[in-house]
Design a protein around this motif. Sequence first.
Motif, PDB file in Angstrom:
ATOM      1  N   ASP A 205      21.067  -7.075  -7.985  1.00 50.81           N
ATOM      2  CA  ASP A 205      22.019  -6.587  -6.997  1.00 50.81           C
ATOM      3  C   ASP A 205      21.654  -5.166  -6.566  1.00 50.81           C
ATOM      4  OD1 ASP A 205      24.172  -6.400  -5.349  1.00 50.81           O
ATOM      5  OD2 ASP A 205      25.632  -5.982  -6.940  1.00 50.81           O
ATOM      6  N   ILE A 206      20.562  -5.043  -5.818  1.00 43.17           N
ATOM      7  CA  ILE A 206      20.116  -3.715  -5.390  1.00 43.17           C
ATOM      8  C   ILE A 206      20.665  -3.386  -4.008  1.00 43.17           C
ATOM      9  CG2 ILE A 206      18.007  -3.821  -6.752  1.00 43.17           C
ATOM     10  CD1 ILE A 206      16.485  -4.253  -4.140  1.00 43.17           C
ATOM     11  N   ASP A 207      20.680  -2.108  -3.693  1.00 47.29           N
ATOM     12  CA  ASP A 207      21.118  -1.643  -2.376  1.00 47.29           C
ATOM     13  C   ASP A 207      19.932  -1.245  -1.505  1.00 47.29           C
ATOM     14  OD1 ASP A 207      24.164  -1.457  -2.827  1.00 47.29           O
ATOM     15  OD2 ASP A 207      23.335  -0.360  -4.536  1.00 47.29           O
ATOM     16  N   THR A 208      18.904  -0.666  -2.156  1.00 51.09           N
ATOM     17  CA  THR A 208      17.776  -0.109  -1.399  1.00 51.09           C
ATOM     18  C   THR A 208      16.444  -0.546  -1.990  1.00 51.09           C
ATOM     19  OG1 THR A 208      19.074   1.854  -0.822  1.00 51.09           O
ATOM     20  CG2 THR A 208      16.685   2.028  -0.589  1.00 51.09           C
ATOM     21  N   LEU A 209      15.532  -0.882  -1.110  1.00 51.78           N
ATOM     22  CA  LEU A 209      14.152  -1.193  -1.491  1.00 51.78           C
ATOM     23  C   LEU A 209      13.291  -0.015  -1.045  1.00 51.78           C
ATOM     24  CD1 LEU A 209      13.052  -3.783  -2.823  1.00 51.78           C
ATOM     25  CD2 LEU A 209      12.285  -4.519  -0.568  1.00 51.78           C
ATOM     26  N   LYS A 210      12.564   0.602  -1.977  1.00 54.31           N
ATOM     27  CA  LYS A 210      11.715   1.738  -1.629  1.00 54.31           C
ATOM     28  C   LYS A 210      10.259   1.292  -1.521  1.00 54.31           C
ATOM     29  CE  LYS A 210      12.388   5.917  -2.805  1.00 54.31           C
ATOM     30  NZ  LYS A 210      12.393   7.185  -3.569  1.00 54.31           N
ATOM     31  N   ILE A 211       9.685   1.519  -0.349  1.00 54.15           N
ATOM     32  CA  ILE A 211       8.280   1.164  -0.129  1.00 54.15           C
ATOM     33  C   ILE A 211       7.410   2.232  -0.772  1.00 54.15           C
ATOM     34  CG2 ILE A 211       6.507   0.704   1.597  1.00 54.15           C
ATOM     35  CD1 ILE A 211       8.786   0.014   3.553  1.00 54.15           C
ATOM     36  N   ASP A 212       6.468   1.805  -1.579  1.00 52.04           N
ATOM     37  CA  ASP A 212       5.621   2.746  -2.310  1.00 52.04           C
ATOM     38  C   ASP A 212       4.761   3.581  -1.357  1.00 52.04           C
ATOM     39  OD1 ASP A 212       4.544   3.600  -5.006  1.00 52.04           O
ATOM     40  OD2 ASP A 212       2.698   3.000  -4.004  1.00 52.04           O
ATOM     41  N   ARG A 213       4.551   4.844  -1.756  1.00 53.46           N
ATOM     42  CA  ARG A 213       3.794   5.784  -0.920  1.00 53.46           C
ATOM     43  C   ARG A 213       2.344   5.343  -0.704  1.00 53.46           C
ATOM     44  NH1 ARG A 213       3.804  10.973  -1.660  1.00 53.46           N
ATOM     45  NH2 ARG A 213       5.925  11.002  -2.462  1.00 53.46           N
ATOM     46  N   SER A 214       1.811   4.501  -1.576  1.00 58.06           N
ATOM     47  CA  SER A 214       0.423   4.055  -1.405  1.00 58.06           C
ATOM     48  C   SER A 214       0.259   3.250  -0.117  1.00 58.06           C
ATOM     49  CB  SER A 214      -0.031   3.225  -2.606  1.00 58.06           C
ATOM     50  OG  SER A 214       0.763   2.060  -2.748  1.00 58.06           O
ATOM     51  N   PHE A 215       1.310   2.527   0.301  1.00 55.94           N
ATOM     52  CA  PHE A 215       1.269   1.796   1.573  1.00 55.94           C
ATOM     53  C   PHE A 215       1.505   2.746   2.748  1.00 55.94           C
ATOM     54  CE2 PHE A 215       2.792  -1.503  -1.476  1.00 55.94           C
ATOM     55  CZ  PHE A 215       1.676  -2.324  -1.422  1.00 55.94           C
ATOM     56  N   VAL A 216       2.471   3.647   2.570  1.00 54.28           N
ATOM     57  CA  VAL A 216       2.837   4.571   3.655  1.00 54.28           C
ATOM     58  C   VAL A 216       1.666   5.474   4.016  1.00 54.28           C
ATOM     59  CG1 VAL A 216       4.384   6.448   4.330  1.00 54.28           C
ATOM     60  CG2 VAL A 216       5.265   4.514   3.007  1.00 54.28           C
ATOM     61  N   SER A 217       0.966   5.981   3.003  1.00 49.00           N
ATOM     62  CA  SER A 217      -0.140   6.910   3.260  1.00 49.00           C
ATOM     63  C   SER A 217      -1.290   6.244   4.004  1.00 49.00           C
ATOM     64  CB  SER A 217      -0.654   7.507   1.942  1.00 49.00           C
ATOM     65  OG  SER A 217      -1.169   6.490   1.101  1.00 49.00           O
ATOM     66  N   ASN A 218      -1.344   4.911   3.978  1.00 50.45           N
ATOM     67  CA  ASN A 218      -2.428   4.190   4.653  1.00 50.45           C
ATOM     68  C   ASN A 218      -2.054   3.720   6.049  1.00 50.45           C
ATOM     69  OD1 ASN A 218      -4.777   4.187   2.976  1.00 50.45           O
ATOM     70  ND2 ASN A 218      -3.691   2.879   1.531  1.00 50.45           N
ATOM     71  N   ILE A 219      -0.841   4.081   6.493  1.00 54.37           N
ATOM     72  CA  ILE A 219      -0.468   3.761   7.877  1.00 54.37           C
ATOM     73  C   ILE A 219      -1.402   4.525   8.822  1.00 54.37           C
ATOM     74  CG2 ILE A 219       1.318   4.125   9.635  1.00 54.37           C
ATOM     75  CD1 ILE A 219       3.400   3.606   7.431  1.00 54.37           C
ATOM     76  N   GLY A 220      -1.977   3.801   9.765  1.00 53.12           N
ATOM     77  CA  GLY A 220      -2.955   4.401  10.675  1.00 53.12           C
ATOM     78  C   GLY A 220      -4.360   4.357  10.127  1.00 53.12           C
ATOM     79  N   VAL A 221      -4.498   3.897   8.884  1.00 50.96           N
ATOM     80  CA  VAL A 221      -5.812   3.827   8.236  1.00 50.96           C
ATOM     81  C   VAL A 221      -6.175   2.381   7.914  1.00 50.96           C
ATOM     82  CG1 VAL A 221      -7.184   4.533   6.235  1.00 50.96           C
ATOM     83  CG2 VAL A 221      -5.512   6.127   7.219  1.00 50.96           C
ATOM     84  N   SER A 222      -5.204   1.651   7.334  1.00 56.37           N
ATOM     85  CA  SER A 222      -5.455   0.283   6.886  1.00 56.37           C
ATOM     86  C   SER A 222      -4.500  -0.694   7.570  1.00 56.37           C
ATOM     87  CB  SER A 222      -5.276   0.198   5.364  1.00 56.37           C
ATOM     88  OG  SER A 222      -5.188  -1.136   4.924  1.00 56.37           O
ATOM     89  N   LYS A 223      -5.040  -1.645   8.287  1.00 54.54           N
ATOM     90  CA  LYS A 223      -4.224  -2.674   8.944  1.00 54.54           C
ATOM     91  C   LYS A 223      -3.498  -3.535   7.913  1.00 54.54           C
ATOM     92  CE  LYS A 223      -5.044  -1.772  13.268  1.00 54.54           C
ATOM     93  NZ  LYS A 223      -3.933  -1.267  14.127  1.00 54.54           N
ATOM     94  N   GLN A 224      -4.169  -3.739   6.758  1.00 54.38           N
ATOM     95  CA  GLN A 224      -3.534  -4.538   5.715  1.00 54.38           C
ATOM     96  C   GLN A 224      -2.283  -3.852   5.180  1.00 54.38           C
ATOM     97  OE1 GLN A 224      -6.758  -3.937   5.940  1.00 54.38           O
ATOM     98  NE2 GLN A 224      -8.014  -5.704   5.329  1.00 54.38           N
ATOM     99  N   SER A 225      -2.385  -2.529   4.949  1.00 52.47           N
ATOM    100  CA  SER A 225      -1.224  -1.775   4.467  1.00 52.47           C
ATOM    101  C   SER A 225      -0.097  -1.789   5.490  1.00 52.47           C
ATOM    102  CB  SER A 225      -1.618  -0.331   4.148  1.00 52.47           C
ATOM    103  OG  SER A 225      -2.386  -0.279   2.965  1.00 52.47           O
ATOM    104  N   GLU A 226      -0.455  -1.667   6.753  1.00 55.07           N
ATOM    105  CA  GLU A 226       0.547  -1.702   7.814  1.00 55.07           C
ATOM    106  C   GLU A 226       1.253  -3.050   7.853  1.00 55.07           C
ATOM    107  OE1 GLU A 226      -1.307  -0.668  11.485  1.00 55.07           O
ATOM    108  OE2 GLU A 226      -1.532   1.460  10.965  1.00 55.07           O
TER     109      GLU A 226
END
Length: 266
Positions: A205-226
Motif C-alpha cells: 500500500d504505497i503512495d509514491t514510486l521513486k524513479i532511481d537516479r540512474s535512469f534519470v541521469s541517462n535521460i538524453g543519453v540512453s533511449k533505453q533509460s528513457e
Amino acid sequence: LITNADVAMYKAKGSGKARFMWFNKEMLADTKRKVLISTRLSSALEKNAFYLVYQAKVDGEQNITGFETLLRWHDEELGHVSPAEFIPVAEQNDKISSISMWIVKRLEIEAPRLIETFGSQLVISVNLSPQDLNSEKLTQFILKRMRENKLPATNLEIEITETAFMNNFNIANSFFSSIKHYGCQLALDDFGTGYSSLSYLTKFDIDTLKIDRSFVSNIGVSKQSELITKTIIKMAKSLDFSVCADGVETHEHAAFLLPKGCQSLQ
C-alpha cells in the motif's frame, strides 16, 4: 600475514564473487579508517555530531512540495564523513537503528519549523534501512511518537527500497499498516534497481514510486533509460501512485519528465 590476507579477502568479496585480490597498503588504510569510523560512531551519537540537511522536491511550477531528510556527519578527528562510508559500517555493527532513532528525535524538533515555513501540505521524507524494519524498538518508538503527536505523521513519508521491503515483507507490511493509520505516507525508493517484481506492488500500500537516479541521469543519453522511465511513470499512474524522480539535475531532465506525468522532481 593472516590479517592482511583477511583484509584482501573481504575486499575481494565486496567487489563481487569468484575473484581474488592482491593485498596492498591502500587496503589496510581503508580498513583502519572503517575501524576508526566504527569506534567513533557511538561518540558521534552522544555528542550530537550528526546533523540533518534537506533536499527539495518541486512540482512542475517549481514550488517546493517536500524534502528528503539526509544525514550528515562532521567528526573532530575524521572531518566530513560521507554517508556512503559510515552507513554501511553502522549497518554492519548494528548501530544503524540507533542513528535512525536520533534522526526521528531531530525531526520532532526540525519538522514543525519546515512545515511552518513551507506550508501545511509539505511532505518530509525519511529513509529506513532493512535493519530498521527488524528493530522492534525503533518501529515501536516511531509509532509511539506518532500516537502522541510528537511526530507530525500527516506530513511525514517513510522511504524504503525494494530490496529492504522484499527482505522483510511480513514485518514491513505490519509496520506500514500501522504508520498509515496515523496518516503517514509511504514511498518505494530506487524503483527499477532491485527486484522490480510487479506482482508485489499490488500487495504493498504505497503512495509514491521513486524513479532511481540512474535512469534519470541517462535521460538524453540512453533511449533505453528513457523508455524504462516513461514505462515506470505510466505504470505508476495506472496504479494510482504518485511519481517522484530522483536526481533531476538539468532542465532537459525536467522537460522530459513533467509532460509524461511525473509530479515531483528531486
